[in-house]
Each structure stands twice: as C-alpha cells, then as structure tokens.
Design a protein around this motif. Structure first.
Motif, PDB file in Angstrom:
ATOM      1  N   SER A  30      -1.637  -3.227   1.501  1.00  8.68           N
ATOM      2  CA  SER A  30      -1.155  -2.734   2.707  1.00  8.68           C
ATOM      3  C   SER A  30       0.451  -2.791   3.003  1.00  8.68           C
ATOM      4  N   GLN A  31       1.193  -1.931   3.518  1.00  9.19           N
ATOM      5  CA  GLN A  31       2.498  -2.226   3.627  1.00  9.19           C
ATOM      6  C   GLN A  31       2.965  -3.547   3.849  1.00  9.19           C
ATOM      7  N   ALA A  32       2.335  -3.919   4.870  1.00  8.58           N
ATOM      8  CA  ALA A  32       2.771  -5.390   5.288  1.00  8.58           C
ATOM      9  C   ALA A  32       2.774  -6.457   4.316  1.00  8.58           C
ATOM     10  N   LEU A  33       1.738  -6.397   3.626  1.00  4.20           N
ATOM     11  CA  LEU A  33       1.592  -7.312   2.244  1.00  4.20           C
ATOM     12  C   LEU A  33       2.323  -6.945   1.245  1.00  4.20           C
ATOM     13  N   ALA A  34       2.838  -5.763   1.087  1.00  5.37           N
ATOM     14  CA  ALA A  34       3.610  -5.500   0.084  1.00  5.37           C
ATOM     15  C   ALA A  34       4.888  -5.875   0.185  1.00  5.37           C
ATOM     16  N   LEU A  35       5.458  -5.654   1.796  1.00  6.94           N
ATOM     17  CA  LEU A  35       6.799  -6.449   2.230  1.00  6.94           C
ATOM     18  C   LEU A  35       6.947  -7.756   1.982  1.00  6.94           C
ATOM     19  N   ARG A  36       5.925  -8.348   2.434  1.00  8.95           N
ATOM     20  CA  ARG A  36       5.985 -10.219   2.149  1.00  8.95           C
ATOM     21  C   ARG A  36       6.194 -10.312   0.687  1.00  8.95           C
ATOM     22  N   ALA A  37       5.444  -9.718  -0.139  1.00  2.10           N
ATOM     23  CA  ALA A  37       5.419  -9.780  -1.689  1.00  2.10           C
ATOM     24  C   ALA A  37       7.089  -9.536  -2.253  1.00  2.10           C
ATOM     25  N   GLY A  91     -12.767  -6.095   8.340  1.00  2.97           N
ATOM     26  CA  GLY A  91     -12.219  -6.978   7.586  1.00  2.97           C
ATOM     27  C   GLY A  91     -10.754  -6.307   6.694  1.00  2.97           C
ATOM     28  N   ASP A  92     -10.066  -7.384   6.128  1.00  2.34           N
ATOM     29  CA  ASP A  92      -8.847  -6.621   5.510  1.00  2.34           C
ATOM     30  C   ASP A  92      -8.951  -5.546   4.618  1.00  2.34           C
ATOM     31  N   GLU A  93     -10.326  -5.824   3.840  1.00  2.00           N
ATOM     32  CA  GLU A  93     -10.421  -4.852   2.536  1.00  2.00           C
ATOM     33  C   GLU A  93     -10.692  -3.358   3.205  1.00  2.00           C
ATOM     34  N   VAL A  94     -11.406  -3.477   4.593  1.00  5.09           N
ATOM     35  CA  VAL A  94     -11.619  -1.873   4.966  1.00  5.09           C
ATOM     36  C   VAL A  94     -10.402  -1.411   5.582  1.00  5.09           C
ATOM     37  N   VAL A  95      -9.585  -2.379   6.223  1.00  6.68           N
ATOM     38  CA  VAL A  95      -8.154  -1.882   6.788  1.00  6.68           C
ATOM     39  C   VAL A  95      -7.552  -1.223   5.504  1.00  6.68           C
ATOM     40  N   GLU A  96      -7.397  -2.069   4.389  1.00 14.38           N
ATOM     41  CA  GLU A  96      -6.697  -1.609   3.123  1.00 14.38           C
ATOM     42  C   GLU A  96      -7.250  -0.235   2.593  1.00 14.38           C
ATOM     43  N   SER A 125     -15.931   4.000  13.288  1.00 12.54           N
ATOM     44  CA  SER A 125     -15.795   5.022  14.485  1.00 12.54           C
ATOM     45  C   SER A 125     -14.607   5.719  14.520  1.00 12.54           C
ATOM     46  N   HIS A 126     -14.076   6.744  15.007  1.00 11.59           N
ATOM     47  CA  HIS A 126     -12.828   7.510  15.003  1.00 11.59           C
ATOM     48  C   HIS A 126     -11.860   6.565  15.878  1.00 11.59           C
ATOM     49  N   SER A 127     -12.252   5.906  16.840  1.00 14.24           N
ATOM     50  CA  SER A 127     -11.216   4.826  17.593  1.00 14.24           C
ATOM     51  C   SER A 127     -10.527   3.931  16.932  1.00 14.24           C
ATOM     52  N   THR A 128     -11.647   3.411  15.829  1.00 15.58           N
ATOM     53  CA  THR A 128     -11.112   2.312  14.933  1.00 15.58           C
ATOM     54  C   THR A 128     -10.059   2.577  13.953  1.00 15.58           C
ATOM     55  N   VAL A 129     -10.241   4.129  13.584  1.00 15.90           N
ATOM     56  CA  VAL A 129      -9.418   4.575  12.509  1.00 15.90           C
ATOM     57  C   VAL A 129      -8.104   4.943  13.295  1.00 15.90           C
ATOM     58  N   ALA A 130      -8.135   5.307  14.493  1.00 14.72           N
ATOM     59  CA  ALA A 130      -6.848   5.654  15.235  1.00 14.72           C
ATOM     60  C   ALA A 130      -6.027   4.173  15.697  1.00 14.72           C
ATOM     61  N   ARG A 131      -6.829   3.089  15.859  1.00 16.98           N
ATOM     62  CA  ARG A 131      -6.239   1.873  16.089  1.00 16.98           C
ATOM     63  C   ARG A 131      -5.462   1.331  14.837  1.00 16.98           C
ATOM     64  N   ILE A 132      -6.031   1.412  13.783  1.00 16.25           N
ATOM     65  CA  ILE A 132      -5.337   1.256  12.379  1.00 16.25           C
ATOM     66  C   ILE A 132      -4.299   1.960  12.092  1.00 16.25           C
ATOM     67  N   GLN A 134      -2.343   3.505  14.445  1.00 13.48           N
ATOM     68  CA  GLN A 134      -1.371   3.038  15.574  1.00 13.48           C
ATOM     69  C   GLN A 134      -0.759   1.773  14.900  1.00 13.48           C
ATOM     70  N   ALA A 135      -1.532   0.946  14.560  1.00 16.17           N
ATOM     71  CA  ALA A 135      -1.066  -0.335  14.004  1.00 16.17           C
ATOM     72  C   ALA A 135      -0.181  -0.324  12.930  1.00 16.17           C
ATOM     73  N   PHE A 136      -0.153   0.692  11.882  1.00 11.44           N
ATOM     74  CA  PHE A 136       0.643   0.994  10.580  1.00 11.44           C
ATOM     75  C   PHE A 136       1.618   2.293  10.900  1.00 11.44           C
ATOM     76  N   ARG A 137       1.588   2.730  12.131  1.00 10.05           N
ATOM     77  CA  ARG A 137       2.342   3.842  12.434  1.00 10.05           C
ATOM     78  C   ARG A 137       2.198   4.781  11.380  1.00 10.05           C
ATOM     79  N   LEU A 138       1.057   5.443  11.255  1.00 11.30           N
ATOM     80  CA  LEU A 138       0.569   6.480  10.239  1.00 11.30           C
ATOM     81  C   LEU A 138       0.164   7.651  11.098  1.00 11.30           C
ATOM     82  N   GLN A 139       0.797   8.779  11.058  1.00 12.85           N
ATOM     83  CA  GLN A 139       0.483   9.912  11.554  1.00 12.85           C
ATOM     84  C   GLN A 139       0.242  11.183  10.542  1.00 12.85           C
TER      85      GLN A 139
END
Length: 362
Positions: A30-37, A91-96, A125-132, A134-139
């Motif tokens: 994930s981009q957040a973890l890569a930035l922390r690294a 979980g984080d694995e699914v989000v990643e 669900s498509h709403s779950t993907v939409a929230r992910i 949105q959280a990572f600003r993917l369009q």
C-alpha cells in the motif's frame, strides 16, 4: 546548535533494511506503508526530520511519528493500529490486494476497472471497493494528458517569456499572439428547442457545416485587451496581414514584444524578413509542446466556452460577425490574466513531475 529534544537513535539490522526496501519497491505494498518505509530508511541515514519531510513532501510531525513508532516497535510499528468501533470486516491483505490490482492490472474486457468489476474478482461489494478507492484517492475512470517539451532551449525560453510576464520592459507592450484555426460555422439540422422550466435547451446531435474561419489574436498582457482579425485561410500571407494590423494598431513609438509558438507560418522567410524590417517588434518563441505558456491560449478557451462551442451559425459570415461582436464586447471591459508562477517555480514543478514518471519504470 540544535534545539529541542534529541532524536531517538535509529539503526537498522540487515533484515529490517531489506524488508523496508522491499516495501518501497514491491508493487503490492500500500502507498501508506511504502511512505512510512521511505521515512524510516531516510532517517536511518542520519537525516534530520526536517530534511526527510522536505524530501518526501510530508510534515515534520509525520516523520517524527513514524520514526518514534519504529524505534519503539520496529517493523510492527509501521503497520496500521486497530481503530475504535466495530471490528473491521476487511483486512489489510484484502485492501492491499484491491489497491495492487487497481494499480497494476487491467480487466480482460476493459481498459480500466469499475467498482463492480473489481468487486467481483475479490468477492466484495462495489461500495467496499469504492470506499477503498476513496481512501487512497484512486480514480481509474479518470485520465489526464501530458507532453513534456524536448526543446533544447526550454529553460532559456521559459525564463525569457516568464520574465516578460512578471517584469515587462519599460515603454513596451507584450503581446501573446496565436491563431485559432478551423473554427466551424455549424447549424443544426432541426430548430433548437429553447430551455423551459424543468427542461434544458435541446438540439439535434447532427449538424450542417457552412465553412470555417481562422481567428488571429494578440492579447495585451498588461491590459487584457485583444486585437483580433479574421481570415478564411491560415497561411504565412494571412499572418503577415495580421502583423501589419498590429503594426498599425500599436503606437509607433512603442516597442512590441511578440510571444508566439513555433508554428510553421511564424517562421517562414517572408515573416523573418518582416521582423527584420520592423525592428521595434521583438519575437519570442515558446518552447515546443508548451502552448500553456502563451496566455492567449487561455483567452481562446474563454471565447470557445462563451461563444463558439454552443453557437449556431448558418454561414461563415454569420460566425465571423458573432466573433467580432464578442471581441467588441470583451474589449469594453478587458481583464488581464494574473501570471503568478516564476520561472523557478515552473522548472521545479516540471522537475518533480519528471521524477514521478521516472519512478514508474516507463
């Protein structure tokens, strides 16, 4: 002399260094973890928080937070902590996995993912993907265009033209010159239905062409006034007529700096001879593939939006009359565009963009 609390000592083992480097390079991270690294790797090289923050374009507080978290909890400190409230179902694995597939893969039947097509591949669900997203600003549905100039004199030309905008010469006028060619006189095949309460204006999708015209325009950077001339053709001969029109329109004692692009009609031998015979005119050419630096392009966008795009004209003469009417109305209350970027700001921005696209590996 350094002030404030001393920084916690940060040393990496070989395993930690390898793992952090893997997080910065692995496509599925994930981009957040890569930035922390990246923050921890930079801090481990002895850089101060402020230096790391400036390099990675984050705040000093962010650098301090992840430095301290790593010192206290090592690699586990860089992972997201459980949030209050109901337990997470994803979980984080699914989000990643969702982020990695969005960034690095394409569906078999399309050029980009939709929330529903990606949701089906992960059983979400498509709403779950939409929230992910949105959280990572993917369009994925959005796409922008760009083109970098390969002009060998790019830096010199940018500094020259921006210098004219920000510090214009005394007793001189700066004109941004260009042509808006192939403006079509379009009429609809059936009468337009006017707007009514509850209904927008309606028009047929098809149209009739009644010829084209070209608008030659010169924008006065200081006043915002536009000198325009219309011609049915777009050649060096018409450009010379426009230059003669500018010569007659600008007071004889005034020096004229002309900003224009590298179009062929601007560089013919006859045009070069015209400039040589009129020494008060000083041509300044924009870098190749850099029309954005010519302010008249911004004015062309205005006339397109306000007059041309939705205009309906039954002849080329009617189109030209509409353009002349717009010019007269505009010049009654012209407003210059405010140029705020210095040459250094522009060059730094392009440098950062080049660094971004070089990191993609393409």
């Amino acid at each position: 002399m350094r002030r404030g609390r001393p920084l916690a000592e940060l040393k990496l083992t070989v395993e930690e260094n390898n793992r952090l480097y893997e997080w910065t390079r692995r496509q599925k991270t994930s981009q957040a973890l890569a930035l922390r690294a990246r923050i921890v790797l930079a801090c481990a090289q002895g850089s101060a928080n402020g230096q790391v923050a400036a390099h990675l374009r984050v705040t000093k507080q962010t650098v301090g937070k992840w430095r301290q978290r790593f010192v206290e909890r090592r690699l586990d400190g860089l992972l997201d902590e459980p949030r209050p409230g109901a337990p997470r179902q994803i979980g984080d694995e699914v989000v990643e996995a969702v982020i990695a597939k969005t960034l690095h893969e394409r569906p078999a039947d399309a050029t980009h993912w939709s929330t529903r097509s990606l949701a089906r591949t992960h059983g979400l669900s498509h709403s779950t993907v939409a929230r992910i997203w949105q959280a990572f600003r993917l369009q994925p549905h959005r796409q922008e265009t760009f083109k970098l100039s390969t002009d060998a004199l790019f830096v010199d030309k940018v500094r020259d033209i921006v210098g004219l905008y920000l510090n214009p010469p005394i007793k001189a006028i700066v004109l941004c010159v260009d042509e808006k060619s192939q403006i079509q006189a379009l009429d609809r095949t059936q009468p337009i239905l006017p707007m009514t309460p509850g209904l927008p204006e309606r028009r047929t999708h098809d149209y009739l062409r009644h010829g084209t015209t070209t608008l030659f325009a010169a924008l006065d950077v200081a006043s915002g006034k536009v000198i325009g001339q219309l011609h049915r053709r777009h050649r060096a001969a018409e450009f010379l007529k426009f230059l003669a029109h500018l010569d007659a329109s600008v007071p004889a004692q005034t020096e004229v700096h002309v900003v224009m692009d590298n179009y062929g009609t601007h560089k013919t031998p006859t045009v070069k001879r015209w400039f040589a015979r009129h020494p008060r005119f000083h041509p300044h050419f924009t870098p190749t593939s850099s029309s954005w630096i010519n302010q008249v392009e911004r004015w062309f966008a205005e006339i397109t939006r306000k007059q041309i795009r939705r205009g309906t004209h039954r002849s080329t003469r009617e189109l030209e009359q509409a353009i002349r009417s717009y010019l007269a109305t505009y010049n009654q209350d012209p407003r210059p565009f405010a140029w705020t970027k210095s040459a250094d700001d522009i060059l730094d921005s392009i440098k950062r963009f080049c660094m971004r696209i070089s990191e993609t590996g393409h």
